[in-house]
Scaffold this motif. Structure first.
Motif, PDB file in Angstrom:
ATOM      1  N   ARG A 141       0.822  -1.202   0.000  1.00  0.00           N
ATOM      2  CA  ARG A 141       0.000   0.000   0.000  1.00  0.00           C
ATOM      3  C   ARG A 141       0.862   1.261   0.000  1.00  0.00           C
ATOM      4  NH1 ARG A 141      -5.265  -1.761   1.230  1.00  0.00           N
ATOM      5  NH2 ARG A 141      -5.306  -3.750   0.135  1.00  0.00           N
ATOM      6  N   TYR A 142       1.957   1.198   0.729  1.00  0.00           N
ATOM      7  CA  TYR A 142       2.876   2.342   0.765  1.00  0.00           C
ATOM      8  C   TYR A 142       3.424   2.636  -0.618  1.00  0.00           C
ATOM      9  CZ  TYR A 142       7.313   4.770   1.378  1.00  0.00           C
ATOM     10  OH  TYR A 142       8.366   5.643   1.253  1.00  0.00           O
ATOM     11  N   LEU A 143       3.867   1.589  -1.321  1.00  0.00           N
ATOM     12  CA  LEU A 143       4.392   1.788  -2.672  1.00  0.00           C
ATOM     13  C   LEU A 143       3.314   2.298  -3.617  1.00  0.00           C
ATOM     14  CD1 LEU A 143       6.596  -1.430  -3.067  1.00  0.00           C
ATOM     15  CD2 LEU A 143       7.383   0.907  -2.662  1.00  0.00           C
ATOM     16  N   ALA A 144       2.101   1.778  -3.483  1.00  0.00           N
ATOM     17  CA  ALA A 144       1.019   2.152  -4.392  1.00  0.00           C
ATOM     18  C   ALA A 144       0.588   3.606  -4.221  1.00  0.00           C
ATOM     19  CB  ALA A 144      -0.184   1.235  -4.174  1.00  0.00           C
ATOM     20  N   VAL A 145       0.652   4.111  -2.990  1.00  0.00           N
ATOM     21  CA  VAL A 145       0.165   5.464  -2.722  1.00  0.00           C
ATOM     22  C   VAL A 145       1.286   6.500  -2.787  1.00  0.00           C
ATOM     23  CG1 VAL A 145      -0.929   6.951  -0.990  1.00  0.00           C
ATOM     24  CG2 VAL A 145      -1.764   4.624  -1.339  1.00  0.00           C
ATOM     25  N   HIS A 147       4.644   5.993  -3.799  1.00  0.00           N
ATOM     26  CA  HIS A 147       5.554   5.868  -4.951  1.00  0.00           C
ATOM     27  C   HIS A 147       4.828   5.159  -6.089  1.00  0.00           C
ATOM     28  CE1 HIS A 147       8.828   7.211  -2.391  1.00  0.00           C
ATOM     29  NE2 HIS A 147       8.498   6.283  -1.515  1.00  0.00           N
ATOM     30  N   ALA A 148       3.688   5.687  -6.458  1.00  0.00           N
ATOM     31  CA  ALA A 148       2.817   5.010  -7.424  1.00  0.00           C
ATOM     32  C   ALA A 148       3.508   4.748  -8.757  1.00  0.00           C
ATOM     33  CB  ALA A 148       1.551   5.829  -7.639  1.00  0.00           C
ATOM     34  N   VAL A 149       4.158   5.745  -9.320  1.00  0.00           N
ATOM     35  CA  VAL A 149       4.758   5.611 -10.647  1.00  0.00           C
ATOM     36  C   VAL A 149       6.014   4.753 -10.598  1.00  0.00           C
ATOM     37  CG1 VAL A 149       5.756   6.844 -12.597  1.00  0.00           C
ATOM     38  CG2 VAL A 149       3.803   7.818 -11.369  1.00  0.00           C
ATOM     39  N   ARG A 150       6.897   5.039  -9.655  1.00  0.00           N
ATOM     40  CA  ARG A 150       8.173   4.325  -9.580  1.00  0.00           C
ATOM     41  C   ARG A 150       8.017   2.860  -9.197  1.00  0.00           C
ATOM     42  NH1 ARG A 150      11.836   8.100  -5.826  1.00  0.00           N
ATOM     43  NH2 ARG A 150       9.793   8.524  -4.883  1.00  0.00           N
ATOM     44  N   SER A 151       6.899   2.500  -8.594  1.00  0.00           N
ATOM     45  CA  SER A 151       6.715   1.117  -8.147  1.00  0.00           C
ATOM     46  C   SER A 151       5.953   0.252  -9.137  1.00  0.00           C
ATOM     47  CB  SER A 151       5.976   1.104  -6.798  1.00  0.00           C
ATOM     48  OG  SER A 151       4.665   1.610  -6.944  1.00  0.00           O
ATOM     49  N   LEU A 152       5.643   0.793 -10.321  1.00  0.00           N
ATOM     50  CA  LEU A 152       4.839   0.045 -11.286  1.00  0.00           C
ATOM     51  C   LEU A 152       5.492  -1.273 -11.688  1.00  0.00           C
ATOM     52  CD1 LEU A 152       3.455   2.857 -13.636  1.00  0.00           C
ATOM     53  CD2 LEU A 152       2.157   1.410 -12.060  1.00  0.00           C
ATOM     54  N   ASN A 153       6.806  -1.264 -11.859  1.00  0.00           N
ATOM     55  CA  ASN A 153       7.502  -2.470 -12.305  1.00  0.00           C
ATOM     56  C   ASN A 153       7.765  -3.451 -11.165  1.00  0.00           C
ATOM     57  OD1 ASN A 153       7.675  -1.573 -14.987  1.00  0.00           O
ATOM     58  ND2 ASN A 153       9.563  -0.425 -14.567  1.00  0.00           N
ATOM     59  N   VAL A 154       7.641  -2.979  -9.941  1.00  0.00           N
ATOM     60  CA  VAL A 154       7.916  -3.833  -8.789  1.00  0.00           C
ATOM     61  C   VAL A 154       6.649  -4.493  -8.277  1.00  0.00           C
ATOM     62  CG1 VAL A 154       8.803  -3.883  -6.422  1.00  0.00           C
ATOM     63  CG2 VAL A 154       9.866  -2.392  -8.139  1.00  0.00           C
ATOM     64  N   ARG A 155       5.579  -3.761  -8.299  1.00  0.00           N
ATOM     65  CA  ARG A 155       4.315  -4.254  -7.740  1.00  0.00           C
ATOM     66  C   ARG A 155       3.602  -5.160  -8.748  1.00  0.00           C
ATOM     67  NH1 ARG A 155       0.699  -1.118  -7.357  1.00  0.00           N
ATOM     68  NH2 ARG A 155      -0.463  -2.221  -5.738  1.00  0.00           N
ATOM     69  N   ARG A 156       4.026  -6.390  -8.777  1.00  0.00           N
ATOM     70  CA  ARG A 156       3.428  -7.387  -9.664  1.00  0.00           C
ATOM     71  C   ARG A 156       2.998  -8.592  -8.839  1.00  0.00           C
ATOM     72  NH1 ARG A 156       4.452  -6.288 -15.036  1.00  0.00           N
ATOM     73  NH2 ARG A 156       6.036  -4.684 -15.439  1.00  0.00           N
ATOM     74  N   ALA A 157       1.906  -9.211  -9.270  1.00  0.00           N
ATOM     75  CA  ALA A 157       1.377 -10.362  -8.543  1.00  0.00           C
ATOM     76  C   ALA A 157       2.389 -11.507  -8.488  1.00  0.00           C
ATOM     77  CB  ALA A 157       0.075 -10.837  -9.185  1.00  0.00           C
ATOM     78  N   ARG A 158       3.171 -11.663  -9.551  1.00  0.00           N
ATOM     79  CA  ARG A 158       4.164 -12.741  -9.578  1.00  0.00           C
ATOM     80  C   ARG A 158       5.188 -12.573  -8.468  1.00  0.00           C
ATOM     81  NH1 ARG A 158       7.757 -13.184 -14.887  1.00  0.00           N
ATOM     82  NH2 ARG A 158       8.298 -11.103 -14.103  1.00  0.00           N
ATOM     83  N   TYR A 159       5.668 -11.350  -8.273  1.00  0.00           N
ATOM     84  CA  TYR A 159       6.629 -11.090  -7.207  1.00  0.00           C
ATOM     85  C   TYR A 159       6.002 -11.302  -5.830  1.00  0.00           C
ATOM     86  CZ  TYR A 159       9.334  -8.905 -10.959  1.00  0.00           C
ATOM     87  OH  TYR A 159      10.027  -8.653 -12.132  1.00  0.00           O
ATOM     88  N   ALA A 160       4.726 -10.931  -5.713  1.00  0.00           N
ATOM     89  CA  ALA A 160       4.030 -11.116  -4.440  1.00  0.00           C
ATOM     90  C   ALA A 160       3.919 -12.597  -4.091  1.00  0.00           C
ATOM     91  CB  ALA A 160       2.648 -10.473  -4.497  1.00  0.00           C
ATOM     92  N   ILE A 348      -1.590   4.198 -10.363  1.00  0.00           N
ATOM     93  CA  ILE A 348      -1.342   5.610 -10.105  1.00  0.00           C
ATOM     94  C   ILE A 348      -2.517   6.210  -9.346  1.00  0.00           C
ATOM     95  CG2 ILE A 348      -1.003   7.873 -11.181  1.00  0.00           C
ATOM     96  CD1 ILE A 348       0.456   6.522 -13.408  1.00  0.00           C
ATOM     97  N   SER A 349      -3.739   5.865  -9.738  1.00  0.00           N
ATOM     98  CA  SER A 349      -4.914   6.376  -9.046  1.00  0.00           C
ATOM     99  C   SER A 349      -5.169   5.611  -7.766  1.00  0.00           C
ATOM    100  CB  SER A 349      -6.150   6.253  -9.934  1.00  0.00           C
ATOM    101  OG  SER A 349      -6.463   4.902 -10.150  1.00  0.00           O
ATOM    102  N   ALA A 350      -4.571   4.410  -7.646  1.00  0.00           N
ATOM    103  CA  ALA A 350      -4.667   3.557  -6.458  1.00  0.00           C
ATOM    104  C   ALA A 350      -6.078   3.090  -6.182  1.00  0.00           C
ATOM    105  CB  ALA A 350      -4.093   4.271  -5.222  1.00  0.00           C
ATOM    106  N   LYS A 351      -6.966   3.160  -7.139  1.00  0.00           N
ATOM    107  CA  LYS A 351      -8.339   2.734  -6.898  1.00  0.00           C
ATOM    108  C   LYS A 351      -8.421   1.229  -6.661  1.00  0.00           C
ATOM    109  CE  LYS A 351     -10.936   6.400  -9.165  1.00  0.00           C
ATOM    110  NZ  LYS A 351     -11.964   6.723 -10.171  1.00  0.00           N
ATOM    111  N   SER A 352      -7.578   0.474  -7.301  1.00  0.00           N
ATOM    112  CA  SER A 352      -7.623  -0.971  -7.113  1.00  0.00           C
ATOM    113  C   SER A 352      -7.031  -1.360  -5.761  1.00  0.00           C
ATOM    114  CB  SER A 352      -6.855  -1.678  -8.227  1.00  0.00           C
ATOM    115  OG  SER A 352      -5.495  -1.319  -8.198  1.00  0.00           O
ATOM    116  N   GLU A 353      -6.438  -0.391  -5.061  1.00  0.00           N
ATOM    117  CA  GLU A 353      -5.811  -0.709  -3.788  1.00  0.00           C
ATOM    118  C   GLU A 353      -6.750  -0.489  -2.622  1.00  0.00           C
ATOM    119  OE1 GLU A 353      -2.988  -2.222  -3.904  1.00  0.00           O
ATOM    120  OE2 GLU A 353      -3.175  -1.933  -6.035  1.00  0.00           O
ATOM    121  N   PHE A 354      -7.756   0.317  -2.785  1.00  0.00           N
ATOM    122  CA  PHE A 354      -8.660   0.591  -1.663  1.00  0.00           C
ATOM    123  C   PHE A 354     -10.090   0.379  -2.090  1.00  0.00           C
ATOM    124  CE2 PHE A 354      -4.852   3.126  -0.930  1.00  0.00           C
ATOM    125  CZ  PHE A 354      -4.458   2.626   0.286  1.00  0.00           C
TER     126      PHE A 354
END
Length: 354
Positions: A141-145, A147-160, A348-354
């Motif tokens: 959630r911290y990365l999504a809110v 550091h939304a843009v910079r975390s796009l390549n890191v925040r992937r379901a596969r890595y999770a 970026i909008s973080a709507k899928s996060e909340f």
């Protein structure tokens, strides 16, 4: 983090003298001054409590597991961590009925040695897996809110999924010593499962206990404080989504404060004071009761976690609405479509996060 999960390993490798524990419990039960609480009332309360938590947690987490398992293709990292959190909860929920039976039969363990070991093993696996998966959700959630843009390549379901697999290996291996030592004893003609509440502990376990709880707690707290700061300073989230985010943060911290913090504080006090030669029998009884009460509170996280899914995962919330409102809304395709559409918007909008 691996050191933190070795609390139980250190406890059990340094204090597994079953004869000593049996003697200790026998002395405690023989001293009437220790019986400050009616054991019958205590057992009835604990038994009823575990049955209630079992019913709530089983239904909530089974529903969550079903919903999240159907979202593999488009699941967000947060949903992946919540899926594994539901698995962790269910792994312990299934043991609650026999824990209730233990109390409802007056503190007698009729199930044998292996279920006793398994009950304690799953208790610690659930607790520490829950702690670290909640910390992972906070980090995502911290990365999504923030550091939304910079975390796009890191925040992937596969890595999770990879992170979750590593956590499962770490937790299950670290708890493995619980399955290797005898944990039942005969006390006054009754079989006692020493594994349930760990009513004997080594002082060496205090350091391991602090490491076990402190990293995930401080990580979660730090991430959520930074998120709150970002939301207050100004973010691209809409007001309604900001409110959802704050509700989710508040709920997760409530789980920490109710389920995990009291247990670790009480456990530290128990370790320091129980075996002290100057501690009276009445004080020992109080420490033992506090240890049991706070241990039972940790089970409550299984019933509270589904609320995190409801507030923190839009797909889960949308599916639940669809399941329970379709009769009144006639299948309301527009509403469901809106819910599903929101889950595919960018992080970026973080709507899928909340």
């Amino acid at each position: 983090m691996s050191g933190g999960l070795l609390e139980v390993k250190m406890e059990y490798t340094t204090s597994v003298d079953i004869g000593t524990v049996t003697s200790l419990l026998s002395n405690m039960t023989s001293e009437s001054s220790c019986a400050l609480v009616d054991s019958t009332v205590e057992n009835m309360v604990f038994g009823g409590y575990y049955i209630l938590v079992f019913l709530l947690a089983l239904n909530g987490n089974a529903l969550a597991l079903w919903v999240f398992s159907r979202q593999r293709g488009t699941s967000s990292p947060a949903n992946v961590f919540l899926l594994h959190l539901a698995v962790a909860d269910l792994s312990y929920v299934i043991i609650l009925p026999i824990r209730a039976t233990y109390h409802l039969t007056g503190g007698h363990w009729p199930f044998g040695e292996v279920p006793c070991r398994l009950a304690g093993y799953l208790f610690y696996v659930n607790m520490y897996a829950s702690l670290y998966f909640l910390a992972c959700v906070a980090g995502d959630r911290y990365l999504a809110v923030v550091h939304a843009v910079r975390s796009l390549n890191v925040r992937r379901a596969r890595y999770a999924h990879i992170i979750s697999f590593m956590l499962w290996v770490l937790v299950t291996v670290s708890m493995a010593p619980l399955l290797l030592t005898q944990q039942t004893a005969e006390v006054e003609g009754m079989t006692v499962c020493l594994q349930l509440y760990r009513e004997k502990a080594s002082h060496k376990a205090l350091f391991s206990l602090a490491i076990a709880f402190t990293p995930p707690f401080l990580s979660t707290l730090s991430c959520y404080l930074l998120i709150i700061h970002s939301l207050r300073k100004g973010s691209r989230l809409e007001p309604q989504l900001k409110l959802r985010a704050l509700r989710t943060i508040g709920l997760v911290m409530l789980i920490y404060m109710v389920c995990f913090l009291p247990y670790h504080a009480s456990r530290a006090t128990f370790i320091l004071g129980y075996a002290h030669p100057e501690v009276s029998c009445q004080t020992r009884r109080g420490l033992s009761l506090a240890n049991r009460l706070t241990s039972s509170l940790t089970c409550l996280n299984g019933a509270l976690d589904p609320l995190v899914y409801l507030f923190g995962a839009e797909k889960f919330r949308g599916t639940v609405k669809k399941l329970f409102c379709k009769d009144r809304a006639g299948g309301s395709g527009a509403t469901s479509g809106g819910e599903m559409k929101g889950t595919h918007e960018s992080s970026i909008s973080a709507k899928s996060e909340f």
